[in-house]
Design an enzyme around this catalytic site. Structure first.
Site, PDB file in Angstrom:
ATOM      1  N   ASN A   9       0.867  -1.181   0.000  1.00  0.00           N
ATOM      2  CA  ASN A   9       0.000   0.000   0.000  1.00  0.00           C
ATOM      3  C   ASN A   9       0.904   1.232   0.000  1.00  0.00           C
ATOM      4  O   ASN A   9       1.492   1.574   1.019  1.00  0.00           O
ATOM      5  CB  ASN A   9      -0.900  -0.039   1.254  1.00  0.00           C
ATOM      6  CG  ASN A   9      -1.739   1.227   1.387  1.00  0.00           C
ATOM      7  OD1 ASN A   9      -1.796   2.055   0.462  1.00  0.00           O
ATOM      8  ND2 ASN A   9      -2.387   1.387   2.532  1.00  0.00           N
ATOM      9  N   LYS A  11       0.153   4.272  -0.303  1.00  0.00           N
ATOM     10  CA  LYS A  11      -0.450   5.481   0.294  1.00  0.00           C
ATOM     11  C   LYS A  11      -0.210   6.695  -0.622  1.00  0.00           C
ATOM     12  O   LYS A  11      -0.239   6.547  -1.841  1.00  0.00           O
ATOM     13  CB  LYS A  11       0.074   5.683   1.727  1.00  0.00           C
ATOM     14  CG  LYS A  11      -0.120   4.409   2.565  1.00  0.00           C
ATOM     15  CD  LYS A  11       0.114   4.598   4.040  1.00  0.00           C
ATOM     16  CE  LYS A  11      -0.105   3.262   4.746  1.00  0.00           C
ATOM     17  NZ  LYS A  11       0.031   3.370   6.204  1.00  0.00           N
ATOM     18  N   HIS A  95      -9.464   1.376   5.396  1.00  0.00           N
ATOM     19  CA  HIS A  95      -8.155   1.571   6.029  1.00  0.00           C
ATOM     20  C   HIS A  95      -8.319   2.543   7.200  1.00  0.00           C
ATOM     21  O   HIS A  95      -9.103   3.495   7.121  1.00  0.00           O
ATOM     22  CB  HIS A  95      -7.162   2.121   5.007  1.00  0.00           C
ATOM     23  CG  HIS A  95      -5.741   2.052   5.503  1.00  0.00           C
ATOM     24  ND1 HIS A  95      -5.236   2.962   6.398  1.00  0.00           N
ATOM     25  CD2 HIS A  95      -4.756   1.166   5.257  1.00  0.00           C
ATOM     26  CE1 HIS A  95      -3.983   2.642   6.679  1.00  0.00           C
ATOM     27  NE2 HIS A  95      -3.661   1.554   6.004  1.00  0.00           N
ATOM     28  N   GLU A  97      -6.568   4.906   8.174  1.00  0.00           N
ATOM     29  CA  GLU A  97      -6.316   6.317   7.836  1.00  0.00           C
ATOM     30  C   GLU A  97      -7.559   6.949   7.215  1.00  0.00           C
ATOM     31  O   GLU A  97      -7.857   8.121   7.442  1.00  0.00           O
ATOM     32  CB  GLU A  97      -5.093   6.413   6.910  1.00  0.00           C
ATOM     33  CG  GLU A  97      -3.801   6.175   7.687  1.00  0.00           C
ATOM     34  CD  GLU A  97      -2.667   5.569   6.888  1.00  0.00           C
ATOM     35  OE1 GLU A  97      -2.704   5.583   5.645  1.00  0.00           O
ATOM     36  OE2 GLU A  97      -1.727   5.051   7.534  1.00  0.00           O
ATOM     37  N   GLU A 167      -5.239  -4.611  10.920  1.00  0.00           N
ATOM     38  CA  GLU A 167      -4.225  -3.564  11.053  1.00  0.00           C
ATOM     39  C   GLU A 167      -4.473  -2.784  12.346  1.00  0.00           C
ATOM     40  O   GLU A 167      -5.276  -1.836  12.360  1.00  0.00           O
ATOM     41  CB  GLU A 167      -4.290  -2.601   9.864  1.00  0.00           C
ATOM     42  CG  GLU A 167      -3.944  -3.233   8.539  1.00  0.00           C
ATOM     43  CD  GLU A 167      -3.343  -2.222   7.571  1.00  0.00           C
ATOM     44  OE1 GLU A 167      -2.259  -2.503   7.047  1.00  0.00           O
ATOM     45  OE2 GLU A 167      -3.924  -1.141   7.362  1.00  0.00           O
ATOM     46  N   GLY A 173       2.823   2.445  10.896  1.00  0.00           N
ATOM     47  CA  GLY A 173       3.796   3.522  10.754  1.00  0.00           C
ATOM     48  C   GLY A 173       4.535   3.870  12.034  1.00  0.00           C
ATOM     49  O   GLY A 173       5.176   4.916  12.120  1.00  0.00           O
ATOM     50  N   SER A 212       3.678  -1.935  10.454  1.00  0.00           N
ATOM     51  CA  SER A 212       5.132  -2.017  10.663  1.00  0.00           C
ATOM     52  C   SER A 212       5.714  -3.369  10.237  1.00  0.00           C
ATOM     53  O   SER A 212       6.593  -3.913  10.923  1.00  0.00           O
ATOM     54  CB  SER A 212       5.494  -1.692  12.114  1.00  0.00           C
ATOM     55  OG  SER A 212       5.117  -0.360  12.418  1.00  0.00           O
TER      56      SER A 212
END
Ligand code: 13P
Length: 254
Positions: A9, A11, A95, A97, A167, A173, A212
């Site tokens: 991904n 992003k 996701h 985010e 996730e 991250g 991660s």
């Protein structure tokens, strides 16, 4: 047996030329790992160029998002037919985010899952708890709610077309991946929910882990029977790192 699935991904990273270079490198490196299904999710602006670069290989294309309507006055949005037109096979939905930064509710995620399925795109449905939710012992409750809403009204055969990605928000991250035990517990919980909700057998759907994932922890993740693949963010932006993660899954079949 389904092959392990490793998804990059990207992003909001990369111009078209950077994206093509990365995709070409991944394609070349993946030729030696035919037992792994490799998928790349570039930004929308690079989908066409990456789609062309991947045309003659086994690496598949995913979008990072979609809109649930087929067309209309939705400034800035992208429909499923536009994604199909670019030969996308998968689409990432829900996701964290998108949920946290762009206000996507469980109900919106559900609409997106439905729209993707109705157009023949395969959703990669992301679920996961925040650190606060984990600390309060709410992990299973959060994931159960996210899944209940996202799968509402879907038939067994529709749910079978989904891939799930666990996730944990706190692992994305941050450099702090969840432990194999934490991951296995959530993946088992998701499989149990799918069995109760739709009568699905344990191996009907692949469940990925994301957060991660790096070359130095990929082998340990690949060795977990509960982990059917990974959704990789930062480490998917370098050919060498991503190829190393793909190789770690090369020896496993789900
Ligand atoms: P990182 O691998 O950068 O933690 O990102 C994970 C992720 O969000 C993949 O979708």
């Amino acid at each position: 047996m389904k092959p392990a699935l490793v998804v990059g991904n990207w992003k909001m990273h990369g111009t078209r030329s950077e994206a093509v270079k990365l995709a070409t490198g991944v394609l070349e490196a993946s030729r030696r790992n035919l037992s792994v299904e490799v998928v790349l999710a570039p930004p929308f602006t690079a989908l066409a160029a990456v789609s062309a670069a991947l045309r003659c290989g086994a690496v598949r294309l995913a979008a990072q998002n979609l809109h649930w309507e087929t067309e209309g006055a939705f400034t800035g949005e992208i429909s499923v037919s536009m994604l199909r037109d670019l030969d996308c096979r998968y689409v990432i939905v829900g996701h964290s985010e998108r949920r946290r930064l762009f206000g996507e509710s469980d109900a919106i995620v559900a609409k997106k899952v439905g729209a993707a399925l109705s157009a023949g795109l395969r959703p990669i449905l992301c679920v996961g708890e925040t650190l606060g939710e984990r600390r309060r012992g709410r992990t299973n409750g959060v994931i159960a709610r996210q899944l209940r809403v996202a799968l509402k009204g879907l038939s067994k055969s529709a749910i079978e077309k989904l891939t799930f990605a666990y996730e944990p928000v706190w692992a994305i991250g941050t450099g702090k991946n969840a432990t194999p035990e934490q991951i296995a517990a959530v993946h088992r919980f998701v499989r149990e929910l799918l069995r109760r909700r739709a009568g699905l057998s344990a191996r009907a759907c692949r469940i990925l882990y994301g957060g991660s994932v790096r070359p130095d922890n990929a082998a340990e993740l690949a060795a977990q029977p509960e982990v059917d693949g990974v959704l990789v963010g930062g480490a998917s932006l370098k050919v060498g790192a991503f190829a190393s993660i793909v190789r770690s899954f090369g020896a496993t079949a789900v």
